[in-house]
Design an enzyme around this catalytic site. Structure first.
Site: not given
Ligand code: LMR
Length: 394
Positions: A127, A208, A210, A243
């Site tokens: 990202w 991470d 997400a 999300k």
């Protein structure tokens, strides 16, 4: 004073979002920013979120400060969701943060504080904001091979050989599931091998996560994170609710720091509280409180999980439709990887020039590295995209 400022580089994903808004074409298709949209192109407020907000509106009788780490009930609920009982609760320090980005930022600051010469190994690609924040903080980002542009799967041998170059005190940033931007993910055996390399090198993992619930399901998507957290002495986990709860603008995230022994948990907890205080004092509460309300109520939780599962299955259906359509048009299975990828994104493997051509000629917006957001499609736009991809010569 301000005349000394230099223009900062625009974030590519957010710049694309603005370009899309400014495009007057009515048949344009937005496959850019990672936001879920249903078949009508809407990012709905989830049913359980509405119900929890309603309940809060009725029962909340103060907006006074919480604690610097946020409401402990939020951390407990999120730790349960992400880690289950993989790690003793007493070893985990946790802080509510403004979204997953806030969690990453605080994690990087904690790393720098603990080891000013730490390098952070990042997947190539990752990202873009990971690298941007690391650069901003003056932390060296070291790319490790991840995406095989031939197979569009994980270049696992490359990844392992690059991770072996990490030193004790370095950090390896991993995506818990639904790799952003590629959609290519590790399998359970590969996770084990990564753990072996982490333990051999003494590097500390930072995960991470997400997109839990967007790939293979809530439990399956947490499996890699749980295995790593249980298999190494220390670990950082940056989580986002943007999300999977659809609370993007509420900025709802959590940073966990798992200590090698429970005796060190207090120091980590104090460090996280200090970092919150320096950067923004108390973290946002509304989204966190909504998430806590949902996770701690059996009916709301079941309804949330059911709606999330519908979202996941709709994205899987679109993946299959796109892979089938491309197979039909291309007369080969060279796009089969789209059906194998998981999560919101797939990296198509098209050159920046072709991505630009898709935007100019067809009004199709994807990130310059050819990342497309599957959730930006619907049953009607899949054939349009497939046709444009073939025509553009991808
Ligand atoms: C994305 O990758 O598109 C999302 O995570 C949104 C963002 O902040 O970049």
């Amino acid at each position: 004073m301000f005349e000394t400022l230099k223009a900062q580089p625009a974030d590519k994903i957010l710049a694309l979002m603005q370009m899309f808004r400014d495009d007057p074409r009515t048949d344009k298709i937005d496959l850019g920013v990672g936001v879920y949209r249903n078949a009508d192109g809407i990012t709905p407020v989830m049913r359980a979120v509405k119900a929890a907000e309603h309940r809060l509106w009725e029962t909340q009788d103060t907006k006074a400060y919480t604690g610097l780490l946020g409401d402990p009930a939020y951390a407990d609920a999120m730790i349960g969701l992400i880690l289950g009982d993989a790690v003793p609760r007493a070893a985990i320090a946790a802080a509510a943060t403004p979204g997953g980005t806030g969690a990453c930022r605080q994690a990087f600051e904690m790393i720098r504080m603990a080891n000013p010469s730490a390098r952070v190994f990042v997947s190539d690609p990752t990202w873009p904001n990971h690298i941007s924040i690391l650069n901003y903080l003056g932390i060296e980002a070291v790319p490790y091979r991840y995406f095989d542009s031939e197979t569009r799967g994980v270049d696992f041998d490359g990844m392992i050989s690059d991770l072996k170059k990490a030193a004790p005190g370095d950090v390896v940033l991993l995506h818990g599931c639904c790799h952003n931007p590629t959609g290519a993910n590790l399998n359970p055996v590969q996770w084990q091998e990564v753990i072996a390399v982490l333990n051999a090198t003494g590097a500390v993992p930072m995960i991470d996560i997400a997109y839990q619930g967007f790939g293979d399901g809530l439990e399956a998507d947490a499996a890699g994170t749980r295995t790593v957290a249980a298999g190494v002495p220390e670990c950082l986990i940056a989580a986002s609710c943007s999300k999977n709860f659809g609370v993007y603008r509420e900025r709802t995230g959590l940073l966990m720091a798992i200590a090698a022994d429970t005796g060190r948990q207090g120091l980590n907890q104090g460090t996280l509280a200090f970092l919150n205080r320096q950067n923004y004092s108390f973290p946002p509460d509304h989204g966190a409180r909504v998430v806590t309300t949902i996770l701690n109520d059996a009916d709301l939780r079941a309804d949330w999980a059911a709606e999330l599962e519908d979202v996941r299955l709709s994205m899987l259906g679109l993946r299959r439709q796109l892979a089938d359509e491309l197979q039909r048009l291309a007369g080969s299975d060279r796009f089969a990887f789209i059906g194998d990828h998981r999560g919101m994104f797939s990296r198509l493997g098209a050159s920046p020039a072709l991505v630009e051509k898709l935007r100019q000629d067809h009004g199709i917006y994807m990130v310059g590295d050819s990342r497309l957001n599957i959730a930006g499609l619907n049953a009607k736009t899949v054939p349009i995209l497939a046709d444009a991809i073939i025509r553009a010569g991808v």
